[in-house]
Write a protein that holds these residues in place. Structure first.
Motif, short mmCIF file in Angstrom:
data_model
loop_
_atom_site.label_atom_id
_atom_site.label_comp_id
_atom_site.label_asym_id
_atom_site.label_seq_id
_atom_site.Cartn_x
_atom_site.Cartn_y
_atom_site.Cartn_z
N ASP A 48 0.85 -1.30 -0.25
CA ASP A 48 -0.28 -0.01 0.04
C ASP A 48 0.96 1.31 0.06
OD1 ASP A 48 -1.71 2.17 0.39
OD2 ASP A 48 -2.83 1.02 2.15
N PRO A 49 1.09 1.81 -1.10
CA PRO A 49 2.00 3.18 -1.29
C PRO A 49 1.42 4.37 -0.53
CG PRO A 49 1.01 2.57 -3.30
CD PRO A 49 0.69 1.57 -2.60
N VAL A 50 0.11 4.15 -0.31
CA VAL A 50 -0.30 5.48 0.28
C VAL A 50 -0.05 5.40 2.12
CG1 VAL A 50 -2.50 6.72 1.19
CG2 VAL A 50 -1.99 6.17 -1.26
N ARG A 51 -0.09 4.17 2.59
CA ARG A 51 -0.11 3.79 3.98
C ARG A 51 1.52 3.97 4.12
NH1 ARG A 51 0.82 4.90 8.16
NH2 ARG A 51 0.92 3.28 9.89
N GLN A 52 2.30 3.55 3.21
CA GLN A 52 3.82 3.71 3.13
C GLN A 52 4.11 5.11 3.32
OE1 GLN A 52 6.44 1.18 0.98
NE2 GLN A 52 5.36 -0.77 1.50
N ALA A 53 3.58 5.82 2.41
CA ALA A 53 3.87 7.33 2.32
C ALA A 53 3.57 7.90 3.73
CB ALA A 53 3.16 7.91 1.29
N TYR A 80 10.58 9.12 -3.55
CA TYR A 80 10.69 7.82 -4.71
C TYR A 80 9.51 7.21 -4.50
CZ TYR A 80 15.53 9.80 -4.61
OH TYR A 80 16.62 10.46 -4.56
N VAL A 81 8.89 6.66 -5.45
CA VAL A 81 7.89 5.69 -5.43
C VAL A 81 8.20 4.60 -6.50
CG1 VAL A 81 5.26 5.53 -5.59
CG2 VAL A 81 6.10 7.53 -5.07
N VAL A 82 7.80 3.48 -5.90
CA VAL A 82 8.14 2.20 -6.95
C VAL A 82 6.74 2.05 -7.56
CG1 VAL A 82 8.52 -0.38 -7.09
CG2 VAL A 82 9.75 0.79 -5.01
N SER A 83 6.84 2.67 -8.75
CA SER A 83 5.68 2.57 -9.73
C SER A 83 5.84 3.26 -11.00
CB SER A 83 4.49 2.84 -9.12
OG SER A 83 3.36 2.93 -10.02
N GLY A 84 5.60 3.06 -12.20
CA GLY A 84 5.64 3.70 -13.40
C GLY A 84 4.05 4.30 -13.75
N GLU A 85 3.24 4.07 -12.79
CA GLU A 85 1.97 4.54 -13.18
C GLU A 85 1.69 5.96 -12.44
OE1 GLU A 85 -0.76 3.05 -14.72
OE2 GLU A 85 0.81 1.41 -15.10
N PRO A 86 1.07 6.81 -13.04
CA PRO A 86 0.90 8.22 -12.34
C PRO A 86 -0.05 8.32 -11.68
CG PRO A 86 1.24 8.28 -15.09
CD PRO A 86 1.10 6.80 -14.78
N SER A 87 -1.07 7.62 -11.63
CA SER A 87 -2.01 7.41 -10.79
C SER A 87 -1.53 7.17 -9.23
CB SER A 87 -3.30 6.47 -10.98
OG SER A 87 -2.83 5.13 -10.93
N VAL A 88 -0.63 6.05 -9.10
CA VAL A 88 0.05 5.60 -7.90
C VAL A 88 1.05 7.11 -7.40
CG1 VAL A 88 1.78 4.16 -6.88
CG2 VAL A 88 -0.02 3.26 -8.53
N LEU A 89 1.99 7.50 -8.37
CA LEU A 89 2.67 8.50 -8.08
C LEU A 89 1.78 9.91 -7.56
CD1 LEU A 89 4.59 7.60 -10.79
CD2 LEU A 89 5.91 8.80 -9.21
N SER A 90 0.61 10.05 -8.10
CA SER A 90 -0.31 11.08 -7.64
C SER A 90 -0.83 10.81 -6.28
CB SER A 90 -1.27 11.20 -8.87
OG SER A 90 -2.36 12.28 -8.37
N ALA A 91 -1.19 9.52 -5.94
CA ALA A 91 -1.75 9.24 -4.63
C ALA A 91 -0.62 9.43 -3.62
CB ALA A 91 -1.85 7.86 -4.69
N VAL A 92 0.62 9.00 -3.70
CA VAL A 92 1.56 9.48 -3.07
C VAL A 92 1.75 10.99 -2.52
CG1 VAL A 92 4.01 9.04 -2.37
CG2 VAL A 92 2.62 7.34 -3.12
N TRP A 93 1.80 11.60 -4.09
CA TRP A 93 2.01 13.01 -3.83
C TRP A 93 0.88 13.64 -3.24
CZ3 TRP A 93 5.82 16.06 -3.82
CH2 TRP A 93 5.31 17.62 -3.90
N ASN A 94 -0.29 13.07 -3.16
CA ASN A 94 -1.26 13.61 -2.27
C ASN A 94 -1.28 13.58 -0.73
OD1 ASN A 94 -2.79 14.48 -4.50
ND2 ASN A 94 -4.12 12.52 -4.48
N VAL A 95 -0.51 12.36 -0.44
CA VAL A 95 -0.07 12.31 0.98
C VAL A 95 0.89 13.24 1.37
CG1 VAL A 95 0.78 10.91 2.67
CG2 VAL A 95 -0.90 9.86 1.05
#
Length: 145
Positions: A48-53, A80-95
């Motif tokens: 869960d990248p959001v919880r990790q963030a 740094y986010v382990v992903s190539g998906e913009p939606s995942v990067l965006s979710a982490v950035w929101n945190v």
């Protein structure tokens, strides 16, 4: 002490500055990457990248307090986010955006990467912060408390 610069001739960043300028003579802290491990070294938020963030930011806050600084004094981060998906990067950035880091706003780079150092780790943040001067305690000596 810190001047945040958004360059008018460039695209306006969503919630960060293009540059942070720190006056010479300021004390700076260069923090190692904050990772999503708890105090016992166990991974928080597996998969869960959001919880990790969220854990990474909590750990970053602890690192900052340990050196006499805080989120408001961060001048630069690399996320740094382990992903190539913009939606995942965006979710982490929101945190990140919802954290105390947005007070500055600081200068930041958001990166999608192939892997990070710990098994299952999806997020890491490095930071540079100004360590504000403390006011002298009564009696003229430095405040050590």
């Amino acid at each position: 002490m810190v001047q945040r610069v958004t360059v008018p001739s460039l695209f306006a960043p969503p919630v960060y500055a293009h540059a942070s300028v720190v006056e010479a003579g300021a004390k700076l802290a260069f923090l190692a990457g904050s990772v999503p491990l708890d105090a016992d070294g166990k991974l928080v938020g597996a998969g869960d990248p959001v919880r990790q963030a969220e854990q990474v930011l909590a750990n970053l806050d602890e690192q900052l307090h340990a050196v006499g600084s805080d989120m408001a004094h961060v001048v630069s981060t690399d996320v740094y986010v382990v992903s190539g998906e913009p939606s995942v990067l965006s979710a982490v950035w929101n945190v990140v955006e919802a954290s105390g880091l947005n007070i500055g706003p600081h200068s930041s780079t958001l990166l999608g990467v192939a892997c990070l150092g710990y098994t299952g780790q999806l997020v890491e943040i490095t930071a540079t912060a100004v360590v504000p001067e403390t006011e002298p305690a009564a009696g003229g000596g430095p405040d050590r408390g």
